[in-house]
Design a protein around this motif. Structure first.
Motif, mmCIF file in Angstrom:
data_model
loop_
_atom_site.group_PDB
_atom_site.id
_atom_site.type_symbol
_atom_site.label_atom_id
_atom_site.label_comp_id
_atom_site.label_asym_id
_atom_site.label_seq_id
_atom_site.Cartn_x
_atom_site.Cartn_y
_atom_site.Cartn_z
ATOM 1 N N MET A 135 59.406 38.865 35.480
ATOM 2 C CA MET A 135 58.238 37.737 35.683
ATOM 3 C C MET A 135 57.040 38.544 35.017
ATOM 4 O O MET A 135 56.696 39.599 35.395
ATOM 5 C CB MET A 135 58.009 37.266 37.104
ATOM 6 C CG MET A 135 57.117 36.126 37.309
ATOM 7 S SD MET A 135 56.989 35.573 39.138
ATOM 8 C CE MET A 135 58.698 35.110 39.470
ATOM 9 N N ALA A 136 56.120 37.869 34.262
ATOM 10 C CA ALA A 136 55.203 38.296 33.613
ATOM 11 C C ALA A 136 53.757 38.410 34.637
ATOM 12 O O ALA A 136 53.657 37.390 35.283
ATOM 13 C CB ALA A 136 54.979 37.847 32.427
ATOM 14 N N ILE A 137 52.855 39.443 34.493
ATOM 15 C CA ILE A 137 51.613 39.343 35.095
ATOM 16 C C ILE A 137 50.477 39.193 34.124
ATOM 17 O O ILE A 137 50.396 39.650 33.120
ATOM 18 C CB ILE A 137 51.482 40.715 35.870
ATOM 19 C CG1 ILE A 137 52.357 40.886 37.034
ATOM 20 C CG2 ILE A 137 50.001 40.511 36.434
ATOM 21 C CD1 ILE A 137 52.099 42.034 37.732
ATOM 22 N N ASN A 138 49.747 38.121 34.454
ATOM 23 C CA ASN A 138 48.427 37.881 33.520
ATOM 24 C C ASN A 138 47.274 38.532 34.329
ATOM 25 O O ASN A 138 47.382 38.862 35.397
ATOM 26 C CB ASN A 138 48.238 36.440 33.044
ATOM 27 C CG ASN A 138 48.396 35.510 34.493
ATOM 28 O OD1 ASN A 138 47.828 36.004 35.484
ATOM 29 N ND2 ASN A 138 48.930 34.362 33.994
ATOM 30 N N GLU A 139 46.223 38.339 33.341
ATOM 31 C CA GLU A 139 44.774 38.861 34.016
ATOM 32 C C GLU A 139 44.396 38.184 35.497
ATOM 33 O O GLU A 139 43.861 38.781 36.314
ATOM 34 C CB GLU A 139 43.614 38.503 32.983
ATOM 35 C CG GLU A 139 43.865 39.678 31.530
ATOM 36 C CD GLU A 139 43.419 40.932 31.901
ATOM 37 O OE1 GLU A 139 43.069 41.550 32.949
ATOM 38 O OE2 GLU A 139 44.172 41.878 31.213
ATOM 39 N N LYS A 140 44.938 37.071 35.336
ATOM 40 C CA LYS A 140 44.481 36.207 36.776
ATOM 41 C C LYS A 140 45.222 36.841 37.916
ATOM 42 O O LYS A 140 44.674 37.053 38.985
ATOM 43 C CB LYS A 140 44.616 34.623 36.335
ATOM 44 C CG LYS A 140 44.205 33.889 37.645
ATOM 45 C CD LYS A 140 44.348 32.316 36.906
ATOM 46 C CE LYS A 140 44.155 31.412 38.555
ATOM 47 N NZ LYS A 140 45.622 31.158 38.957
ATOM 48 N N LYS A 141 46.505 36.865 37.719
ATOM 49 C CA LYS A 141 47.249 37.447 38.688
ATOM 50 C C LYS A 141 46.760 38.888 39.206
ATOM 51 O O LYS A 141 46.729 39.187 40.210
ATOM 52 C CB LYS A 141 48.789 37.521 38.438
ATOM 53 C CG LYS A 141 49.640 36.293 38.341
ATOM 54 C CD LYS A 141 50.358 36.199 39.517
ATOM 55 C CE LYS A 141 51.206 34.827 39.586
ATOM 56 N NZ LYS A 141 50.846 34.012 40.462
ATOM 57 N N LEU A 142 46.660 39.726 37.983
ATOM 58 C CA LEU A 142 46.001 40.919 38.492
ATOM 59 C C LEU A 142 44.605 40.916 39.279
ATOM 60 O O LEU A 142 44.519 41.868 40.295
ATOM 61 C CB LEU A 142 45.863 41.818 36.981
ATOM 62 C CG LEU A 142 45.656 43.180 37.193
ATOM 63 C CD1 LEU A 142 46.606 43.866 37.942
ATOM 64 C CD2 LEU A 142 45.543 43.964 35.719
ATOM 65 N N GLU A 143 43.843 39.926 38.876
ATOM 66 C CA GLU A 143 42.631 39.900 39.564
ATOM 67 C C GLU A 143 42.948 39.584 41.020
ATOM 68 O O GLU A 143 42.016 40.050 41.710
ATOM 69 C CB GLU A 143 41.806 38.928 38.728
ATOM 70 C CG GLU A 143 40.279 38.570 39.122
ATOM 71 C CD GLU A 143 39.536 39.885 38.523
ATOM 72 O OE1 GLU A 143 39.962 40.653 37.691
ATOM 73 O OE2 GLU A 143 38.397 40.139 38.849
ATOM 74 N N GLU A 144 43.647 38.642 41.283
ATOM 75 C CA GLU A 144 44.051 38.075 42.417
ATOM 76 C C GLU A 144 44.605 39.447 43.459
ATOM 77 O O GLU A 144 44.422 39.409 44.386
ATOM 78 C CB GLU A 144 45.446 37.009 42.493
ATOM 79 C CG GLU A 144 44.683 35.656 42.316
ATOM 80 C CD GLU A 144 45.760 34.908 41.877
ATOM 81 O OE1 GLU A 144 45.544 33.747 41.352
ATOM 82 O OE2 GLU A 144 47.080 34.953 42.208
ATOM 83 N N LEU A 145 45.391 40.179 42.756
ATOM 84 C CA LEU A 145 45.974 41.610 43.607
ATOM 85 C C LEU A 145 44.702 42.291 43.821
ATOM 86 O O LEU A 145 44.486 42.744 44.940
ATOM 87 C CB LEU A 145 46.805 42.176 42.595
ATOM 88 C CG LEU A 145 47.547 43.147 43.161
ATOM 89 C CD1 LEU A 145 48.840 43.505 42.167
ATOM 90 C CD2 LEU A 145 46.856 44.471 43.385
ATOM 91 N N LEU A 146 43.658 42.464 43.010
ATOM 92 C CA LEU A 146 42.513 43.366 43.387
ATOM 93 C C LEU A 146 41.582 42.802 44.311
ATOM 94 O O LEU A 146 41.011 43.396 44.610
ATOM 95 C CB LEU A 146 41.962 43.598 41.801
ATOM 96 C CG LEU A 146 42.858 44.757 40.800
ATOM 97 C CD1 LEU A 146 42.046 44.524 39.346
ATOM 98 C CD2 LEU A 146 42.772 46.253 41.294
#
Ligand code: CFN
Ligand code: HCA
Length: 534
Positions: free
Chosen positions: A1-12
């Protein structure tokens, strides 16, 4: 499963603002359309975040000094630092003289409350007398732990007096855990003193055989350096010393006679490689014996360096023989591994090196990173040429090395050196980032929160990291292979190592154990949201 900037932002976004701002700089989604992607590395960890990192003591005593077998390594401090690092790093060693192999011992001054209050110097001096009495080692090292630095014991003075008394080399290392920002500072402290006090002290003027080399940054974890030496000796190289896997004080003293230094782990020993070049004129070559293709590339680069047709021919013969023997076995295991994905987070070089071996099994690395590497390990030395930028060296006195008039011999003319560097593929000097695929994650100084979050998001088929996070992830239903200690296995280097690795990884996938565990995301809906009425 890939991660995009949006997902990374949600994590952060789950972090407090200040923490988010900090961690954001240590995380990249690889995007080759950008001219350059910078990553922050080798900076202080956020206190309390539960990092995977170790300390300067771990880097000095545990990593660089620990594998030297004919020396007794004293840990000066309360017992915890010695005890909890005893035998956990699997740097194997054997010796022709069993009375000179102290690798299995744990020697500590075991400081108590009264030593902290009144000072531990006398106790340390008595301990050195005892060590000399019982073991008669060829040399002794003393490594300081945090409390020693805080109370100000003068290790250097104790070591000096003991050396005069006993007539053997006794070296003190002020590698208190709090120095620098990670293990990396400890590597530097150890390297400086080995360079000043050990290397070059031997009386050899010439190497005892053809094509003499040193192997730097190879610590014989799970027997890796034995496999590398097997291959090199079969080709005809003379291994003068290994720094420091299955190494010894006696061997190290004559390391100056080698004609080429191989640098396997660039992070922990680049300092010595550079200093040996300045002091003795010995060039160094960045190598990689992890993975079949990297091993072959390394052997060919070495032959290129020595520029001798007989050596080149022998190199090709050994490669062909080893390939014929190992390729069919690896092919079998590849059938089980093909198409899977890996999470590969290790200390300062393996996060990069193991990606090639995974790829040979058809496994793609979807996240990789280092605990404590510096920016050049990610971005490449062409981009970050000044390794002296290192933040962790600020508090470590620099040693100044100049050419040794008696022993300096330019092993290669400057013209030939330039020619060699041109011929050797650039990948040797490049960092990890360039080799990663678009959309994959590069992360520096990973912590436990991010580990769990990335596992949920990426759902890799195999997790490769260390002891602190292995079991959490394994309990999430993902096979885990420790890439520090190799669990209880190895070697993983060279041709035989690649076969062993393929076998172990295939076994992790094939075991029926996983049928008894359901990963958390299989019980949870993948889509989460709020139903809006109306
Ligand atoms: S053996 Fe090496 S390869 S020396 Fe270094 S950077 Fe550590 S002990 Mo653990 S496994 Fe690891 Fe590297 Fe070089 Fe080992 S990736 S963290 S300090 N390391
Ligand atoms: C260290 C040593 C270590 C720890 C491994 C791990 C090693 O950093 O002190 O966390 O599993 O390789 O033994 O890196």
């Amino acid at each position: 499963m890939a991660i995009n900037e949006k997902k990374l932002e949600e994590l952060l976004n789950q972090y407090p603002t200040k923490v988010k701002r900090n961690r954001k700089k240590h995380l990249i989604i690889k995007d080759s359309s950008l001219a350059h992607q910078e990553i922050e590395a080798n900076t202080r960890t956020i206190p309390g975040i539960i990092t995977n990192r170790g300390c300067a003591f771990a880097g000095c005593k545990g990593v660089v000094l620990g594998p030297l077998k004919d020396m007794v390594h004293i840990v000066h401090g309360p017992i915890g630092c010695a005890y909890y690092t005893w035998g956990t790093r699997r740097n194997k060693a054997k010796s022709d003289d069993p009375t000179k192999n102290f690798i299995n011992y744990c020697v500590s001054s075991d400081m108590q409350e009264s030593d902290i209050v009144f000072g531990g110097e006398k106790k340390l001096a008595r301990l050195i007398d005892e060590v000399m009495d019982i073991f008669q080692p060829n040399a002794i090292t003393i490594s300081a732990t945090c409390p020693v630095g805080l109370i100000g014991d003068d290790l250097q003075a104790v070591a000096k007096a003991a050396q005069e008394k006993h007539g053997v080399e006794i070296m003190a290392f002020n590698c208190e855990g709090y120095k620098g920002v990670s293990q990396s500072a400890g590597h530097h402290i150890a390297n400086n003193i080995l360079m000043e006090r050990v290397i070059g002290q031997g009386d050899w003027e010439e190497a005892p055989g053809k094509y003499p080399i040193n192997i730097l940054g190879e610590y014989n974890i799970g027997g890796d350096s034995w496999e590398v030496e097997r291959i090199l000796e079969e080709i005809g190289y003379t291994v003068v010393s290994v720094m420091t896997g299955d190494g010894s004080y006696e061997e190290l003293k004559n390391a100056h006679v080698a004609e080429l230094n191989l640098v396997q782990c660039h992070r922990s020993i680049n300092y010595i490689a550079e200093m040996l070049e300045t002091k003795y004129g010995t060039p160094w070559l960045k190598v990689n014996f992890i993975g079949v293709q990297s091993t072959i590339e390394t052997l060919r680069n070495m032959a290129l360096y020595f520029n001798d047709p007989a050596l080149t021919q022998k190199t090709e013969e050994v490669i062909a023989k080893e390939l014929a023997r190992t390729e069919p076995i690896i092919e079998q295991y590849k059938k089980i591994c093909e198409g899977k994905t890996a999470f590969c987070f290790v200390g300062g070089s393996r996060g990069h090196h193991y990606q090639g071996l995974f790829a040979e099994l058809g496994i793609e690395t979807v996240l990789a990173g280092y605990e404590f590497a510096h920016r050049d390990d990610y971005e490449g030395r062409d981009i970050i040429p000044e390794i002296k930028l290192d933040a962790d060296t600020k508090n470590i006195p620099e040693i100044h090395v100049s050419p040794d008039e008696r022993r300096f011999r330019l092993k290669l003319s400057p013209e030939r050196l330039a020619e060699m560097k041109k011929k050797i593929p650039l990948s040797n000097y490049q960092g990890m980032n360039i080799e990663m695929k678009d959309g994959t994650i590069i992360v520096d100084d990973l912590n436990h929160f991010e580990t769990e979050e990335f596992i949920k998001l990426l759902q890799p088929d195999i997790f490769s990291s260390g002891i602190k996070d292995k079991y959490v992830v394994q309990k999430m239903g993902i096979p885990s292979k420790q890439l520090h200690s190799y669990d209880y296995s190895g070697p993983y280097a060279g041709f035989n190592g690649a076969v062993k690795f393929a076998e172990d990884i295939a076994m992790s996938f094939a075991t029926p154990t996983w049928n008894f565990i359901t990963p958390p995301w299989k019980n949870k809906p993948l889509l989460e949201g709020t139903i809006v009425e109306g």
